[in-house]
Motif scaffolding. Structure first.
Motif, PDB file in Angstrom:
ATOM      1  N   HIS A 103       0.832  -1.187   0.000  1.00  0.00           N
ATOM      2  CA  HIS A 103       0.000   0.000   0.000  1.00  0.00           C
ATOM      3  C   HIS A 103       0.868   1.239   0.000  1.00  0.00           C
ATOM      4  CE1 HIS A 103       0.946   0.400   4.270  1.00  0.00           C
ATOM      5  NE2 HIS A 103       1.033  -0.897   4.163  1.00  0.00           N
TER       6      HIS A 103
ATOM      7  N   HIS B 189      -6.807  -0.221  -5.676  1.00  0.00           N
ATOM      8  CA  HIS B 189      -7.062   0.130  -4.271  1.00  0.00           C
ATOM      9  C   HIS B 189      -5.907  -0.338  -3.389  1.00  0.00           C
ATOM     10  CE1 HIS B 189     -10.937   2.029  -4.259  1.00  0.00           C
ATOM     11  NE2 HIS B 189     -11.558   1.016  -4.802  1.00  0.00           N
TER      12      HIS B 189
ATOM     13  N   GLY C 251      -3.313   1.813  -0.896  1.00  0.00           N
ATOM     14  CA  GLY C 251      -3.338   1.614   0.543  1.00  0.00           C
ATOM     15  C   GLY C 251      -4.705   1.388   1.142  1.00  0.00           C
ATOM     16  N   ALA C 252      -5.719   1.205   0.315  1.00  0.00           N
ATOM     17  CA  ALA C 252      -7.086   1.046   0.810  1.00  0.00           C
ATOM     18  C   ALA C 252      -7.408  -0.443   0.914  1.00  0.00           C
ATOM     19  CB  ALA C 252      -8.068   1.765  -0.115  1.00  0.00           C
TER      20      ALA C 252
ATOM     21  N   GLN D 267     -11.277  -1.649   0.750  1.00  0.00           N
ATOM     22  CA  GLN D 267     -11.824  -1.552  -0.601  1.00  0.00           C
ATOM     23  C   GLN D 267     -11.211  -2.609  -1.511  1.00  0.00           C
ATOM     24  OE1 GLN D 267     -10.772   0.897   1.337  1.00  0.00           O
ATOM     25  NE2 GLN D 267     -11.734   2.871   0.865  1.00  0.00           N
TER      26      GLN D 267
ATOM     27  N   GLN E 180      -2.820  10.352   9.692  1.00  0.00           N
ATOM     28  CA  GLN E 180      -3.100   9.505   8.534  1.00  0.00           C
ATOM     29  C   GLN E 180      -4.024   8.356   8.928  1.00  0.00           C
ATOM     30  OE1 GLN E 180       0.717   8.187   7.188  1.00  0.00           O
ATOM     31  NE2 GLN E 180       1.403  10.215   6.561  1.00  0.00           N
ATOM     32  N   ALA E 181      -4.854   7.951   7.989  1.00  0.00           N
ATOM     33  CA  ALA E 181      -5.715   6.789   8.220  1.00  0.00           C
ATOM     34  C   ALA E 181      -4.886   5.518   8.109  1.00  0.00           C
ATOM     35  CB  ALA E 181      -6.843   6.758   7.193  1.00  0.00           C
ATOM     36  N   ASP E 182      -5.166   4.528   8.969  1.00  0.00           N
ATOM     37  CA  ASP E 182      -4.406   3.275   8.951  1.00  0.00           C
ATOM     38  C   ASP E 182      -4.734   2.413   7.733  1.00  0.00           C
ATOM     39  OD1 ASP E 182      -3.327   4.140  11.267  1.00  0.00           O
ATOM     40  OD2 ASP E 182      -4.217   2.612  12.543  1.00  0.00           O
ATOM     41  N   ASP E 183      -5.953   2.506   7.226  1.00  0.00           N
ATOM     42  CA  ASP E 183      -6.370   1.771   6.029  1.00  0.00           C
ATOM     43  C   ASP E 183      -6.225   0.263   6.172  1.00  0.00           C
ATOM     44  OD1 ASP E 183      -7.184   3.967   4.532  1.00  0.00           O
ATOM     45  OD2 ASP E 183      -5.162   4.357   3.808  1.00  0.00           O
TER      46      ASP E 183
END
Length: 530
Positions: free
Chosen positions: A122, A243, A247-248, A251, A432-435
């Motif tokens: 990611h 995705h 890094g998602a 998704q 930041q989002a951990d994803d």
């Protein structure tokens, strides 16, 4: 000629397939490129310099590497080097085909069956728990060519683009991108061109240190195909790959599952999903999925994933044998080049790890994880300046990766970073989002450790475990977390990881599907794990 017969072999150069009768032979990657080079020269002798230039460039290889690859090609073809039928050695000169080629009509491809699977990390590039060294992974996407589709004027360009995309090198992937864009100019409605371009763009961003914006464009292209054909399984898989590159993880998993609902036989996507299960800490589940693949030879990173899963599960000897074999057989596979020296380091074999890493760095498969591993080994040897340079090289290779920025900043050769820099960096990382990936928590732990807050660093690592981190062996040996090893709660953290892994290890040993190299081990706890 695109359709060729060599004795009893039918070779389709456009789709990079070799058959004997109805049996598809496992010729792909460097082996295919070697065969294709020999085909170009017919029965003429192809010398070592020509083979090195046309097959391996820009990497520099010697005669031993070429001879080893010829041996692997012969194995795939069922040839005997002592009594060759297809490829003979000409002592001191090179190699040549044993028989003249005959032209024949190429078969119309119904799917791209080259070894063009992808494994991508990611955006922060998971490198601590990654089963194939990256994260990646193993994302394995194919460009579908529905047999019922009407022929397009862009088909010849598409076939050539698929040829270049399947080779698995950065320069050829760039050629594929150019050809796919040309195909869209010829036929703006071509879904096959959009699928192919999406895969090549994502590969450029994820595997070949290319532009990060290419993954976003790949996402848009896959979405365009799905707008016109919502049940297009290949497009769902490609969108999942994009995705994954971005890094998602949630998704990506959702798209892979949608692709498998529509095409349960898509084993490349199944392997991609297994990799993400591994990253979530579901090691036994991921191992079972990889072992159940019906055509594992077509999944480029599957063997690397299996070896990593065995390593994380504590089957050290079985994993080491597989890592060593992969390292020998797949010198063009960046993730096998990462996995073996990393496994040696985790086993405490620092000198052997350095030797293997030197080989890997010379193979022309640049990747941030190779450079980070280099930095760790240099730190173990007391070379702080050399380590700082290695971490900085890793950052420059993928300048947008968060973890690379942090490591380069923390290990800078001029001294320790300022408290202000550490605090500012920690705020950025926390925002930041951990994803769904564990490395964000590991990165925060490094920064809290640098602040002297061992309790917060241990708590961060517990959050990494919550997300799927399972590499206790790496925590025990890496110099990056050496200051934490005397901190309260460190042994409890390791015990938590090892308890979960022990339960999954027992599950594997009790299963009917466990691999043959574990058959002699007992499912009884605390015995037979090596």
């Amino acid at each position: 000629m695109t359709g060729i017969r060599l004795l009893d072999l039918h070779i389709d150069r456009a789709s990079q397939q070799v058959r004997r009768g109805d049996v598809m032979l496992p010729v792909s990657g460097l082996s295919w490129r070697l065969l294709d080079c020999l085909l170009e020269h017919g029965t003429d002798v192809v010398d070592f310099d020509t083979l090195a230039r046309q097959v391996w460039a820009p990497a520099v290889v010697g005669e031993d590497a070429i001879s080893q690859r010829v041996k692997l090609l012969r194995q795939a073809l069922g040839d005997d080097g002592r009594q060759p039928r297809y490829v003979r050695s000409v002592r001191g000169r090179g190699y040549q085909l044993c028989a003249p080629l005959q032209a024949c009509a190429p078969e119309t491809p119904t799917a791209t069956t080259t070894e063009g699977s992808q494994r991508s990390p990611h955006r922060r590039w998971a490198w601590l728990a990654a089963g194939v060294g990256a994260a990646g992974a193993a994302i394995a996407i194919i460009v579908a060519w529905p047999g019922s589709a009407t022929r397009s004027p862009a088909d010849p360009v598409l076939q050539r683009a698929a040829y270049y995309a399947g080779i698995g090198q950065a320069s050829n992937n760039e050629r594929a991108i150019t050809l796919y864009r040309q195909a869209l100019q010829i036929d703006p409605d071509s879904s096959a061109a959009r699928r192919g371009l999406a895969r090549a763009l994502a590969a450029d961003a994820c595997l070949f240190n290319g532009k990060p914006g290419n993954a976003q464009e790949a996402l848009q292209l896959a979405g365009q195909v799905l707008q016109a054909a919502p049940d297009d399984a290949a497009a769902h898989a490609l969108r999942g790959y994009a995705h994954d590159c971005l890094g998602a993880m949630p998704q990506a998993i959702a798209d892979y599952e949608q692709a498998l609902l529509r095409d349960p036989d898509d084993e490349r996507t199944r392997a991609s999903l297994a990799y993400l299960q591994q990253e979530q800490g579901h090691l036994a589940e991921a191992l079972k999925a990889n072992l159940a693949l019906r055509a594992p030879e077509r999944i480029r990173f599957r063997d690397v994933q299996v070896a990593r899963e065995l390593e994380l599960l504590g089957f050290t000897d079985a994993a080491a044998r597989r890592h060593a074999r992969n390292f020998q057989l797949y010198p063009d596979n960046v993730f096998s080049n990462i996995a073996w020296p990393r496994a040696l380091m985790n086993m405490g074999e620092q000198d052997k790890a350095r030797q293997a890493l030197d080989q890997a760095l010379a193979r022309g498969t640049p990747h941030p994880q190779l450079l980070r591993l280099h930095g760790e080994l240099l730190l173990m040897g007391g070379d702080r300046q050399g380590a700082a340079e290695a971490f900085e090289q890793g950052r420059l290779l993928r300048p947008l990766q968060s973890l690379g920025k942090t490591l380069a900043g923390l290990q800078q050769g001029s001294g320790t970073p300022s408290p202000e820099w550490i605090a500012a960096r920690l705020r950025e990382v926390t925002a930041q989002a951990d994803d769904g990936w564990s490395d964000a928590a590991v990165e925060r732990a490094l920064l809290h450790q640098a602040q002297g807050d061992a309790g917060a660093a241990i708590a961060d690592l517990h959050r990494a475990v919550d997300t799927g981190f399972r590499d206790a062996a790496w925590l025990r040996v890496t110099p990056l977390f050496a200051p934490l090893r005397q901190a309260p709660g460190w042994e409890r953290l390791l015990a938590r990881i090892e308890a979960d892994v022990a339960a999954q290890r027992a599950q594997v040993l009790a299963a009917s599907w466990r691999p043959d190299d574990l058959k002699g081990l007992s499912a009884t706890p605390a015995t037979g794990t090596r």
